[in-house]
Write a protein that holds these residues in place. Structure first.
Motif, PDB file in Angstrom:
ATOM      1  N   ALA A   1      -3.428 -10.033  -1.643  1.00  0.00           N
ATOM      2  CA  ALA A   1      -4.520 -10.070  -2.627  1.00  0.00           C
ATOM      3  C   ALA A   1      -4.470  -8.875  -3.571  1.00  0.00           C
ATOM      4  N   LYS A   2      -4.149  -7.706  -3.036  1.00  0.00           N
ATOM      5  CA  LYS A   2      -4.196  -6.520  -3.879  1.00  0.00           C
ATOM      6  C   LYS A   2      -3.081  -6.468  -4.920  1.00  0.00           C
ATOM      7  N   PHE A   3      -2.058  -7.307  -4.720  1.00  0.00           N
ATOM      8  CA  PHE A   3      -0.950  -7.325  -5.683  1.00  0.00           C
ATOM      9  C   PHE A   3      -1.134  -8.395  -6.757  1.00  0.00           C
ATOM     10  N   VAL A   4      -2.089  -9.289  -6.536  1.00  0.00           N
ATOM     11  CA  VAL A   4      -2.185 -10.462  -7.408  1.00  0.00           C
ATOM     12  C   VAL A   4      -2.689 -10.092  -8.790  1.00  0.00           C
TER      13      VAL A   4
ATOM     14  N   LEU B   1       2.591 -14.523 -10.122  1.00  0.00           N
ATOM     15  CA  LEU B   1       1.518 -14.259  -9.163  1.00  0.00           C
ATOM     16  C   LEU B   1       1.189 -12.772  -9.060  1.00  0.00           C
ATOM     17  N   LEU B   2       2.196 -11.927  -9.203  1.00  0.00           N
ATOM     18  CA  LEU B   2       1.994 -10.493  -8.984  1.00  0.00           C
ATOM     19  C   LEU B   2       1.762  -9.766 -10.310  1.00  0.00           C
TER      20      LEU B   2
ATOM     21  N   GLY C   1       2.201 -19.222 -13.451  1.00  0.00           N
ATOM     22  CA  GLY C   1       1.253 -18.863 -12.399  1.00  0.00           C
ATOM     23  C   GLY C   1       1.163 -19.942 -11.332  1.00  0.00           C
ATOM     24  N   LYS C   2       1.086 -21.188 -11.749  1.00  0.00           N
ATOM     25  CA  LYS C   2       1.007 -22.285 -10.774  1.00  0.00           C
ATOM     26  C   LYS C   2       2.271 -22.375  -9.934  1.00  0.00           C
ATOM     27  N   LEU C   3       3.400 -22.268 -10.632  1.00  0.00           N
ATOM     28  CA  LEU C   3       4.671 -22.339  -9.917  1.00  0.00           C
ATOM     29  C   LEU C   3       4.751 -21.229  -8.881  1.00  0.00           C
ATOM     30  N   ALA C   4       4.339 -20.049  -9.268  1.00  0.00           N
ATOM     31  CA  ALA C   4       4.378 -18.911  -8.356  1.00  0.00           C
ATOM     32  C   ALA C   4       3.445 -19.142  -7.168  1.00  0.00           C
ATOM     33  N   ALA C   5       2.257 -19.642  -7.453  1.00  0.00           N
ATOM     34  CA  ALA C   5       1.299 -19.877  -6.374  1.00  0.00           C
ATOM     35  C   ALA C   5       1.856 -20.899  -5.380  1.00  0.00           C
ATOM     36  N   ILE C   6       2.518 -21.914  -5.893  1.00  0.00           N
ATOM     37  CA  ILE C   6       3.104 -22.929  -5.011  1.00  0.00           C
ATOM     38  C   ILE C   6       4.217 -22.313  -4.175  1.00  0.00           C
ATOM     39  N   ASN C   7       5.068 -21.521  -4.788  1.00  0.00           N
ATOM     40  CA  ASN C   7       6.128 -20.857  -4.038  1.00  0.00           C
ATOM     41  C   ASN C   7       5.550 -20.029  -2.902  1.00  0.00           C
ATOM     42  N   HIS C   8       4.540 -19.264  -3.267  1.00  0.00           N
ATOM     43  CA  HIS C   8       3.937 -18.399  -2.249  1.00  0.00           C
ATOM     44  C   HIS C   8       3.318 -19.225  -1.121  1.00  0.00           C
ATOM     45  N   ALA C   9       2.610 -20.263  -1.479  1.00  0.00           N
ATOM     46  CA  ALA C   9       1.944 -21.075  -0.459  1.00  0.00           C
ATOM     47  C   ALA C   9       2.959 -21.732   0.476  1.00  0.00           C
TER      48      ALA C   9
ATOM     49  N   GLU D   1      12.212  11.659  -1.670  1.00  0.00           N
ATOM     50  CA  GLU D   1      13.504  12.045  -2.235  1.00  0.00           C
ATOM     51  C   GLU D   1      13.425  12.498  -3.696  1.00  0.00           C
ATOM     52  N   ILE D   2      12.287  12.265  -4.330  1.00  0.00           N
ATOM     53  CA  ILE D   2      12.200  12.602  -5.755  1.00  0.00           C
ATOM     54  C   ILE D   2      12.074  14.113  -5.926  1.00  0.00           C
ATOM     55  N   ASP D   3      12.898  14.642  -6.809  1.00  0.00           N
ATOM     56  CA  ASP D   3      12.727  16.055  -7.125  1.00  0.00           C
ATOM     57  C   ASP D   3      12.876  16.263  -8.620  1.00  0.00           C
ATOM     58  N   GLU D   4      12.898  17.535  -9.050  1.00  0.00           N
ATOM     59  CA  GLU D   4      12.926  17.830 -10.489  1.00  0.00           C
ATOM     60  C   GLU D   4      14.220  17.398 -11.153  1.00  0.00           C
ATOM     61  N   THR D   5      15.268  17.206 -10.351  1.00  0.00           N
ATOM     62  CA  THR D   5      16.551  16.798 -10.935  1.00  0.00           C
ATOM     63  C   THR D   5      16.691  15.281 -11.018  1.00  0.00           C
ATOM     64  N   THR D   6      15.662  14.618 -10.584  1.00  0.00           N
ATOM     65  CA  THR D   6      15.761  13.157 -10.517  1.00  0.00           C
ATOM     66  C   THR D   6      15.574  12.528 -11.896  1.00  0.00           C
ATOM     67  N   SER D   7      16.543  11.711 -12.285  1.00  0.00           N
ATOM     68  CA  SER D   7      16.446  11.015 -13.575  1.00  0.00           C
ATOM     69  C   SER D   7      15.592   9.772 -13.446  1.00  0.00           C
ATOM     70  N   ALA D   8      15.780   9.064 -12.345  1.00  0.00           N
ATOM     71  CA  ALA D   8      15.082   7.796 -12.206  1.00  0.00           C
ATOM     72  C   ALA D   8      14.877   7.453 -10.748  1.00  0.00           C
ATOM     73  N   VAL D   9      13.811   6.703 -10.512  1.00  0.00           N
ATOM     74  CA  VAL D   9      13.588   6.086  -9.209  1.00  0.00           C
ATOM     75  C   VAL D   9      13.740   4.587  -9.426  1.00  0.00           C
ATOM     76  N   VAL D  10      14.534   3.969  -8.563  1.00  0.00           N
ATOM     77  CA  VAL D  10      14.807   2.544  -8.731  1.00  0.00           C
ATOM     78  C   VAL D  10      14.276   1.801  -7.514  1.00  0.00           C
ATOM     79  N   VAL D  11      13.321   0.917  -7.748  1.00  0.00           N
ATOM     80  CA  VAL D  11      12.807   0.121  -6.631  1.00  0.00           C
ATOM     81  C   VAL D  11      12.811  -1.347  -7.032  1.00  0.00           C
ATOM     82  N   GLN D  12      12.800  -2.181  -6.006  1.00  0.00           N
ATOM     83  CA  GLN D  12      12.803  -3.620  -6.258  1.00  0.00           C
ATOM     84  C   GLN D  12      11.443  -4.199  -5.891  1.00  0.00           C
ATOM     85  N   TYR D  13      11.033  -5.242  -6.631  1.00  0.00           N
ATOM     86  CA  TYR D  13       9.654  -5.728  -6.560  1.00  0.00           C
ATOM     87  C   TYR D  13       9.655  -7.226  -6.682  1.00  0.00           C
TER      88      TYR D  13
END
Lengths: 453, 501, 501, 453
Positions: free
Chosen positions: B31-34, A248-249, A352-360, A200-212
């Motif tokens: 793994a690739k995102f870590v 974590l990311l 980092g630890k908190l994130a790792a625990i959440n993920h696990a 969808e991105i073209d020359e008129t595009t101001s921004a691309v918004v994604v969630q992560y």
């Protein structure tokens, strides 16, 4: 009345000093027909603290609070353990009852906290700078789109799989500002949909918004999208609704995002039924003067001592009025303080630890839940602490409701968030944080199994 | 009481949070995102954390320490009951997307507060979701615009008085309008005649603050509303100063179409050093259909239901849409409701009366030593306005303000409203005692006299604050917005005096 | 930040509490008891109350602001989790005389804490009801006396080292004993040989602090215990300094019969500007039967039961009786239990190790500038002791202490223990960071050098505190213990500086 | 560990500075056989804040808290509404984490509060002076008896209908000090028993100790007892377990009491399962130097500014050691602060209103409960907020227990307090404060009626 320190004697003496016969003489400019002579009907009369507390406790008891049920809701509001220290500090009168720090000589406490907060957010986001907070993630998201428009002088934004409320909030504003938003609606699949967005991105595009991670819990390849956006002269705006994920990311800034916005509620703030929350806003340094919201900067006082002030306020409404970058006046100062304290307790390593625990814990739950007959795990390509289950043949809203009857708060139904996309109705978004025990997961799995049987 | 930055406190290898669970390695899919290494942020142990923030807090002035006579930025006492109530797990620990049957008590809080706000203003509807006053302004203006568009009536100008808060023109512009000034009369109010002249088919509406930022009640408000309506426009009222008239005047009786209410100004929610706020917007019958989602309705079984995107087509077909995620500032609603319950309809009247009484007391106690531009016209409302007109050359409003810091007080609002030269806008609020006001007045009189005597020491005030005057130009010239370790910077806190004095 | 007394704030006719209920007239039966007029006490409205106490609080130093290096008066970090836990309605809002089945969770807290205190000390029983350390000492001494009396062995002397806390001799005297000194060796410990000489049939026992108040571990503790026991006496150990050895040494292994534990010193309950405390006392098998009521037992169904007067005849026939109403300092038990749970057996060891490490670090960082009388003998435990021996004439320990206030620190314990001239007893505790200790050491070195250089400005310290040195003699000469309105006293607060600096 | 700020790097550097090879080198004075090599068995290992909170919440949930049941217990511990402001202020770090104010230059906050507290207590009690608080009412009671002994040089105290725990506490001490206590045990009758007490007073009597209102809720004629005591050279010590009563009743000091002691828990402190509480202690000024406990006095600093210090410490153990008036070191400072804040909010007038409400509610309940068949109201001669019901033919302990099965905390059985006096077993002590609603009273009355039917 316990909040009013004037006594009847005081009032008489003051009226005498003023030279007014009675209090209504001071309301002389109000047209007589508009002046209420008696207490306004329909409201109760004053009440004791005890009575008010009783009333409010009765209302509170009508809600099923997260501590009283196995709890698996996320979708933009996350339940994490907040250290008791945080609430202790934010209740100190000097923080709680201070005003916006317009008089920096007697507001260094708030200002230094904001400077530390900005640094914490910028480092977490991987951006050069960050502001002193916004209302919440959804309004920060729109402010970022508007800022991208100011920077690129273009007005067409491509929107990926972000939280539907964030999209709706932005659409409301775009309708009035004349911006065009191009939403790329997600589907229940493991593919985070980078290609569909890029298409969808073209020359008129101001921004691309994604969630992560995105609204389905998937982790998009930011760098790929960034490259595509930059190629067309568009900015990449990355939205983070769960900042714990950044323990974590890789940070969005390091993956090519030009602006990173997010919801900071996960750290220090708590659920609070949706508000007040905390908008986070980071960007490249070159966009400093296009930033919305308050900024706190370092300087020195007349004695040369280091100190902090609100700065670049020429961007703001109280100086620039109709030419301001935003109409925002209030930020979310006390929530920023709470976030910052929590982050100070954690540090990078703790995050980092908190994130790792959440993920696990989430991985453990996904395995258990995904194994239930009639359940498909959508996020086979990975997730952080949130994943989507597909319940073929079921409306997930109905399942979520039936789970509450068993005392389980078992996730957010995609049908509530995407009412216009029937194919999303089978999706149940499940979030698992460090607060969820193995026992909770077992109870949820058993209940879900029975509901689907 | 100097305090280093957290980044200077050698926080490497420390931890202020413990974990019981060993997570093992992340799943291979991600793994690739870590990230390769942890976010580079220091941690402090809990004792250090408590101390850092406790010490920092003591560099702040706050309403708990003394009055904040900030005109138009009302800072009143924040009851601690409200803090306790907002923290009840039944309010604080619930998720905005829980199934609606599990949050009926939370919905009831919103419904009850909404109902009472409508009754206090005599308006037809209220949008509860705006996150702060300026967000509420935006809500009101968007509702106006949506209503005009629904009529097919494109209009492009919004009229705003010069004395308005900066948020007013900024909001109108943000919503796509052109902004023009409304002229004022000599006595500090909207010039009705001139306003009428300007009205026409291009004018979408007006934004008027009432009581206005000169601390005066707009006597002609009803006439203004009628004129604007007659010209096809709509009337936005900035409700920042509603605290001056709550329980005494219902703005809906004056013909307005929309007004936001800053819950912290009128209903005592804490300001927290800059927020969070909450800005519900009451709407007239004409605007009610265009209110944003979500909002509450009761279904046929009496259950409370939040009208969101799913049910909007049925129950809110003309809504202009959503303004933010979720349902609004719940934590502020519980506090404001507890405040209203505490005062009741009778107590709220007293709030307005005492606020106005305190302001007039200040006005009449200082008008002989400071120029009070509108004092002859009659009483003020909740705030008293002075100018620098009878200060000698070289002595400024800022000097008085900074001098006030050394007297132990937060300065008043300065250089606002813009219509008065060197404005000093003083709002005591109803929660200041007479003994406290007398002290404040004493300090103000002393400062006014020192300024008139040309006391140059005022120029170097404050001397007794944690900092002297700050170099704000330097901060803006080359902004330093985040901390960066200076090479060789030791990270040592400087020696400091103990904090008690 | 000056603050008037509440009596000076014109509190007549105000109210900080509202009531909803009209009580009418009192019942006629009590008419003759009814007071003629209200108690003559002012009230303040809630905003004034919050401000009064908030401002007053800022005249205090506190552990939240900086270290409290008070030897023998351990002040460590007070975790906020513990405050939250103690306020859970299930603990804070229950009555001590509720039927026992309705408070099983509260009993479980006491049982669990009691069990862990016994394990940490290797003792047979623990009396939980003493209200503070000194009350615990009394409990221990009474148990000893009860045990001796039960043997029919009247003894009248208790031996106490000169270095002991004042509570030791006071307690022994309060319990009816004569007090005699135990001599010390040159290296700051009990002189075992001399002690043995004094033992005899008139000696009920000894009270020994270990680690002692010179910060040293009593190496011969076991030998002392054996000698006292051989002479028919009993051994009381003052456990004030248990924080130095918790998790590392179990006092029961050293032969003691009773020891109190100050929950605030070792287990972090807040000290609150002077209390409340809590002083559980662990007891040997020999003393266990004499423990005071009430205490917990489990009945045959496993339910927890508080043994009070009713069941004492069956379950505690030899108890020396009750020491206070109800069951002890529950609010401190919940906090201490949360603290122990947080640290665990591993963390508690670390607490002792870090406390001792911090103290030795201070000792070795200052011994070149201050006289450290026992430094050559080896390491200290949790506190480092210095004397004024190498200060010049006219310069005193007090000058160093008051100088420390101007450096931003609370002074150390001074002039205690009495055995060292001009004693300075420094206890950092385990919750101070190295960066914080380095600052403190820097200040101490600077003060020591100023004192040695004869810097007279130290004599007028503190200068930067809310008050300069106080005239304590005047206070004692003609005590003014309550406020009385002076004729014509205006009750006006003085102008003050703002509190941040 | 979150409470320990030393890092491993710090520890190594510090050991090096000290010149110690390892940490155990610093424990060299501990005999090797006494040094624990591993964590002490039987205790858990360290735990996260979340885990600790969970554990403690589980234990808390096993108690029936007063808010969850109609609640009628008193007998020395009273449930009153405590304004939220009180708990807010006592949690300020500067109050919560301060030490005893030995360094007055940096402890004026605590000291001024104590001075204000002493004034409040003295005015409420009607005594000239008051101290800065004791452990609790029961220990204050014994300290008063001991003080009377020091003043009169006599050692025989006559004890009226005081709380049995207060008596037992005093008896424990008397056994060791050689004092003689002569208790006059109350009976279940309306007569407050002044004559029985007076009959025991003789020339050897050091003090007469009575409670006001007494343990059955009756109000004794203090002046009459005071006159009789003074005639024989004895002091009158009045014990007040419910200070709210003094908002309605004449002060003990004005009725001839020489020493007034009490439990201050009713104001500001809360139930807390019996502790920490707050001992109040007031007396005539001439006894100042015989007072136990801390005293705070006014003075000036080197600049002549008013300030406060702990004073007359030559009475105390840390100066006078074995010759001290008491071994007390700690007072109940934070509870005194809470009491003082609550009292500042109330003022004399508010205390009067609160007392009147308590009395009115109790009178209402007494009427309702006394009308039940099988119930006799003992206190026909009047009471404040507490009264005794006689349940002829029933053990009140059993009734109280059965009421809890109906979710009602219905009073304190006299059999628990007076186990050696079988005739008291039928007594149920009922307390009704402002926190008790009409609905609560109705539920209690209905349940009691059914239990007795």
């Amino acid at each position: 009345m316990r909040y009013l320190p004037l006594t009847e004697t005081d009032r008489s003496a003051m009226l005498e000093k003023i030279g007014a016969s009675d209090i209504d003489a001071l309301f002389a400019d109000v047209p007589a027909e508009a002046l209420q002579k008696t207490p306004i009907a329909g409201l109760p009369l004053h009440a004791s603290e005890m009575a008010v507390e009783r009333h409010m406790k009765r209302l509170a008891a009508q809600n099923l609070s997260a501590a009283d049920a196995p709890f698996f809701l996320g979708a933009g509001a996350y339940r994490h353990h907040v250290p008791a220290t945080v609430d202790h500090i934010i209740q100190r009168g000097e923080f709680l009852t201070a005003y916006t720090p317009y008089q920096p000589e007697i507001a260094q406490g708030t200002l230094q906290v904001l400077f530390e907060f900005q640094t914490q957010v910028a480092r977490m986001f991987g951006t050069d700078i960050a502001n002193a907070s916004m209302y919440d993630g959804s309004t920060a998201c729109w402010e970022a789109i508007a800022m991208a428009g100011r920077i690129t002088k273009k007005s067409r934004a491509v929107i990926g799989a972000i939280h539907p409320h964030y999209l709706a909030t932005s659409q409301t504003m775009a309708r009035f500002t004349g911006d065009t938003l191009v939403p790329v609606t997600p589907v229940l699949s493991a593919d985070a949909g980078e290609d569909a967005v890029i298409a969808e991105i073209d020359e008129t595009t101001s921004a691309v918004v994604v969630q992560y991670p995105d609204i389905l819990g998937r982790i998009p390849d930011l760098q790929k999208i960034a490259d595509a956006a930059h190629e067309k002269g568009a900015l990449l705006i990355t939205v983070v609704t769960e900042p714990v994920a950044l323990g974590l990311l890789e940070s969005p800034g390091s993956l090519g995002s030009d602006v990173v916005v997010g919801e900071g509620q996960s750290l220090g703030v708590g659920l609070n039924f949706g508000g007040p929350y905390l908008g986070l806003f980071g960007a490249r340094e070159k966009y400093t003067r296009q930033m919305p919201g308050r900024l706190c900067g370092e300087t020195v006082d007349a004695d040369g001592k280091r100190g902090f002030v609100l700065t670049l306020s020429t961007r703001e409404q109280h100086i620039r009025r109709e030419k301001a970058t935003s109409n925002i006046c209030t930020n979310s100062g006390l929530c920023a303080l709470a976030f910052s304290i929590h982050m100070t307790l954690l540090g990078g390593e703790g995050l980092g630890k908190l994130a790792a625990i959440n993920h696990a814990r989430a991985a453990h739950a996904a395995k258990r839940l995904g194994a239930i007959k009639g359940v498909e795990l959508v996020n086979t390509g990975g997730f952080f602490n949130e994943f989507t289950l597909r319940l073929p043949g079921h409306d997930a809203r109905e399942i979520a409701f039936r789970l509450t009857k068993r005392g389980i708060l078992g996730g957010v139904s995609m049908g509530r968030l995407f009412p216009d996309h029937d194919e999303m109705g089978e999706g149940l978004l499940v979030c698992v944080t460090e607060t969820v025990s193995d026992e909770d997961i077992g109870l949820f799995a058993d209940a879900l199994e029975e509901e689907l049987a | 009481l100097e305090e280093p930055l957290i980044f200077e406190l050698r926080g490497k290898g420390k931890c202020g949070v413990d974990f019981d669970y060993d997570p093992g390695e992340p799943s291979p899919e991600i793994a690739k995102f870590v990230r390769k290494k942890d976010v580079e942020l220091p941690a402090l142990a809990e004792p250090e954390t408590v101390r850092h923030y406790t010490r920092l807090s003591r560099q702040n002035y706050a309403i708990d320490l003394g009055p904040f006579p900030l005109g138009s930025c009302t800072m009143k006492h924040n009851p601690r009951l409200n803090e306790a109530v907002a923290r009840l797990p039944g309010f604080a620990d619930i998720h905005p997307l829980q199934p609606m049957d599990t949050v009926q008590g939370a919905f009831a809080v919103i419904e009850q507060l909404a109902d009472w706000l409508m009754k206090l203003t005599n308006m037809s509807a209220v949008a509860m979701s705006p996150k702060a006053g300026a967000h509420g302004e935006l809500c009101g203006i968007l509702a106006m615009r949506a209503a005009l568009e629904a009529r097919g009536d494109a209009r492009e100008v919004v009229l705003v008085p010069e004395s308005a808060h900066g948020t007013n023109p900024a909001t109108a512009a943000f919503a796509g309008y052109k902004v023009e000034n409304i002229p004022a009369t000599k006595d500090g109010r909207v010039d009705l005649a001139k306003l009428k002249e300007r009205l026409g088919p291009d004018v979408a509406g007006v934004m008027i603050t009432n009581p206005n930022t000169c601390g005066l009640f707009e006597r002609d408000m009803k006439a203004i509303s009628d004129a604007v309506h007659a010209a096809g426009g709509l009337v936005y009222c900035d409700g920042a100063n509603f605290n001056a008239i709550v329980g005494k005047v219902r703005p809906g009786d004056l013909g307005i179409d929309a007004m936001h209410i800053n819950l912290h100004k009128t209903f005592s929610t804490p300001h927290g050093g800059g927020g969070p706020g909450s800005g519900p917007v009451v709407l007239s019958a004409a605007l009610a259909p265009f209110a944003p989602i979500p909002f509450l309705r009761r279904d046929d079984k009496g259950r409370l239901r939040m009208v969101e995107e799913r049910s909007a087509k049925t129950h809110a077909p003309e809504s202009f849409g959503r303004m933010a995620a979720f349902h609004g500032q719940m934590g502020m609603f519980t506090r404001a409701l507890a405040y209203i319950l505490s005062h009741g309809a009778d107590g709220l009247r007293q709030v307005a009366e005492d606020a106005v009484l305190n302001a007039n007391y200040v006005l009449r106690s200082l008008e002989d030593v400071l120029d009070a531009p509108y004092a002859d016209a009659g009483p003020c409302m909740h705030e008293a306005l002075f100018s620098d007109d009878n200060l000698p050359d070289g002595m400024t409003t800022l000097d008085i303000a900074k001098g006030l810091i050394d007297e132990g007080f937060h300065p008043m609002t300065v250089y606002f409203p813009l219509v008065v030269h060197g404005a000093m806008l003083i709002e005591p609020t109803e929660t200041e005692s007479k003994i406290g006001l007398d002290r404040f007045i004493g300090s103000m009189r002393s400062l006014a006299e020192r300024a008139k005597a040309g006391d140059e020491t005022l120029k170097s005030a404050p001397r007794y604050a944690p900092r002297r005057r700050m170099d704000e130009a330097r901060a803006a010239r080359k902004p330093v917005l985040t901390w960066k370790a200076a090479p060789g910077q030791p990270g040592e806190p400087s020696l400091s005096e103990i904090g008690g004095s």
